[in-house]
Design a protein around this motif. Structure first.
Motif, PDB file in Angstrom:
ATOM      1  N   THR A  26       0.838  -1.207   0.000  1.00  0.00           N
ATOM      2  CA  THR A  26       0.000   0.000   0.000  1.00  0.00           C
ATOM      3  C   THR A  26       0.873   1.258   0.000  1.00  0.00           C
ATOM      4  OG1 THR A  26      -1.810  -1.109   1.146  1.00  0.00           O
ATOM      5  CG2 THR A  26      -1.725   1.288   1.306  1.00  0.00           C
ATOM      6  N   ALA A  27       1.925   1.238   0.817  1.00  0.00           N
ATOM      7  CA  ALA A  27       2.834   2.390   0.875  1.00  0.00           C
ATOM      8  C   ALA A  27       3.577   2.560  -0.447  1.00  0.00           C
ATOM      9  CB  ALA A  27       3.814   2.220   2.032  1.00  0.00           C
ATOM     10  N   ALA A  29       2.331   1.806  -3.358  1.00  0.00           N
ATOM     11  CA  ALA A  29       1.341   2.397  -4.274  1.00  0.00           C
ATOM     12  C   ALA A  29       1.288   3.910  -4.083  1.00  0.00           C
ATOM     13  CB  ALA A  29      -0.027   1.776  -4.042  1.00  0.00           C
ATOM     14  N   ASP A  30       1.391   4.360  -2.832  1.00  0.00           N
ATOM     15  CA  ASP A  30       1.411   5.795  -2.567  1.00  0.00           C
ATOM     16  C   ASP A  30       2.644   6.464  -3.167  1.00  0.00           C
ATOM     17  OD1 ASP A  30      -0.946   5.535  -1.169  1.00  0.00           O
ATOM     18  OD2 ASP A  30       0.020   5.415   0.794  1.00  0.00           O
ATOM     19  N   GLU A  31       3.715   5.685  -3.339  1.00  0.00           N
ATOM     20  CA  GLU A  31       4.942   6.192  -3.954  1.00  0.00           C
ATOM     21  C   GLU A  31       4.924   6.032  -5.473  1.00  0.00           C
ATOM     22  OE1 GLU A  31       7.548   7.662  -2.621  1.00  0.00           O
ATOM     23  OE2 GLU A  31       7.292   7.339  -0.456  1.00  0.00           O
ATOM     24  N   GLY A  32       3.832   5.468  -5.992  1.00  0.00           N
ATOM     25  CA  GLY A  32       3.743   5.249  -7.424  1.00  0.00           C
ATOM     26  C   GLY A  32       4.503   4.028  -7.913  1.00  0.00           C
ATOM     27  N   ARG A 209      11.200   4.413   2.109  1.00  0.00           N
ATOM     28  CA  ARG A 209      10.089   5.146   2.723  1.00  0.00           C
ATOM     29  C   ARG A 209       8.876   4.240   2.897  1.00  0.00           C
ATOM     30  NH1 ARG A 209      11.849   9.407  -0.787  1.00  0.00           N
ATOM     31  NH2 ARG A 209      10.190   8.919  -2.295  1.00  0.00           N
ATOM     32  N   ALA A 210       8.609   3.417   1.907  1.00  0.00           N
ATOM     33  CA  ALA A 210       7.451   2.524   1.978  1.00  0.00           C
ATOM     34  C   ALA A 210       7.616   1.508   3.105  1.00  0.00           C
ATOM     35  CB  ALA A 210       7.255   1.811   0.644  1.00  0.00           C
ATOM     36  N   SER A 213       7.310   3.258   6.500  1.00  0.00           N
ATOM     37  CA  SER A 213       5.904   3.588   6.750  1.00  0.00           C
ATOM     38  C   SER A 213       5.130   2.354   7.177  1.00  0.00           C
ATOM     39  CB  SER A 213       5.284   4.195   5.487  1.00  0.00           C
ATOM     40  OG  SER A 213       3.901   4.413   5.648  1.00  0.00           O
TER      41      SER A 213
END
Length: 255
Positions: A26-27, A29-32, A209-210, A213
């Motif tokens: 999910t994290a 995906a937030d990073e593309g 970062r992912a 997180s």
């Protein structure tokens, strides 16, 4: 794309690792970053680590410094909050049978059970620790896994083993009938822990970062089961600085 967290992905904590991966996914995906739906399991580790499709994997310090360095990118090192170890570092505990007297050095001429000759915790760490005193284990028994090393010692097929402290924590939690027959007689110096890697050329910053997180987002019970507390940034140079002892086939006694 491939994702694997196989190093501590025991059956007893497989569900927790699956939930952890979904948080990472999910994290990402937030990073593309597109990511596979599920973790890859039951495949040969070297094939996964060296695959150009590797998005995220966890390896050991010795394989990293001896073969993977320059072929993969370091993402970060999970911190398992081990006592007396800096963030992201780990060590091995020396174990023997509960009724055996002595400290680790007293077992130098007895049989060391080790999981693999490319293992930092099971092979390099105990040999490097003894090398500080000019000693080396020369009687060895290959087992294939830390759990099997512990079982070999308990069964009298070996006399001492160096068990990755995170694996020992899992053994103690899930196999108390085994850990209860053994006792800890020391530990090795801390070294950088099991790093997360990705295929060469990938940008590691968004992956780190992912993961960080996801660790923060872990449910309390999953965090406790996995022992994860954060993600450390340990440079490649720290891994490469750890000595690599000769494999068992080249091992000779020290006079």
């Amino acid at each position: 794309m491939i994702a694997t967290l196989a190093m501590y992905d025991w059956p007893q904590v497989r569900a927790e690792h699956d939930r952890f991966w979904q948080l990472i996914r999910t994290a990402m995906a937030d990073e593309g970053i597109p990511a596979p739906q599920d973790l890859t399991r039951d495949e040969k580790l070297w094939e996964l680590w060296e695959s150009p499709d590797l998005l995220l994997g966890q390896t050991c310090g010795m394989p990293y410094r001896t073969r993977l360095h320059g072929q993969v990118e370091l993402v970060g090192t999970p911190d398992y909050a081990l006592p007396d170890a800096p963030p992201g570092h780990y060590y091995s505990v020396f174990v023997t049978r509960a009724d055996e007297p002595g400290e680790a050095v007293d077992f130098i001429d007895r049989t060391l059970a080790f999981n693999g000759q490319d293992s930092q915790s099971g092979w390099a760490a105990p040999q490097n620790q003894m090398a500080k005193a000019g000693l080396r284990f020369t009687h060895t028994r290959h087992t294939g896994a830390h759990r099997d090393s512990a079982r070999a010692v308990a069964a009298g097929k070996a006399d001492i083993a160096a068990i990755d402290a995170v694996s020992w924590r899992l053994i103690d939690a899930w196999h108390p009938e085994l850990s209860g027959t053994l006792r800890v007689i020391g530990h090795t110096d801390p070294t950088p822990g099991l790093p997360l890697i990705t295929a060469r050329g990938r940008d590691t910053a968004p992956l780190a970062r992912a993961v960080a997180s996801a660790i923060t987002a872990l449910a309390a019970e999953d965090r406790a089961a996995l022992g994860l507390t954060g993600l450390a940034a340990i440079p490649a140079s720290a891994y490469l600085a750890v000595p690599t002892p000769p494999p068992p086939s080249q091992d000779v006694p020290v006079n």
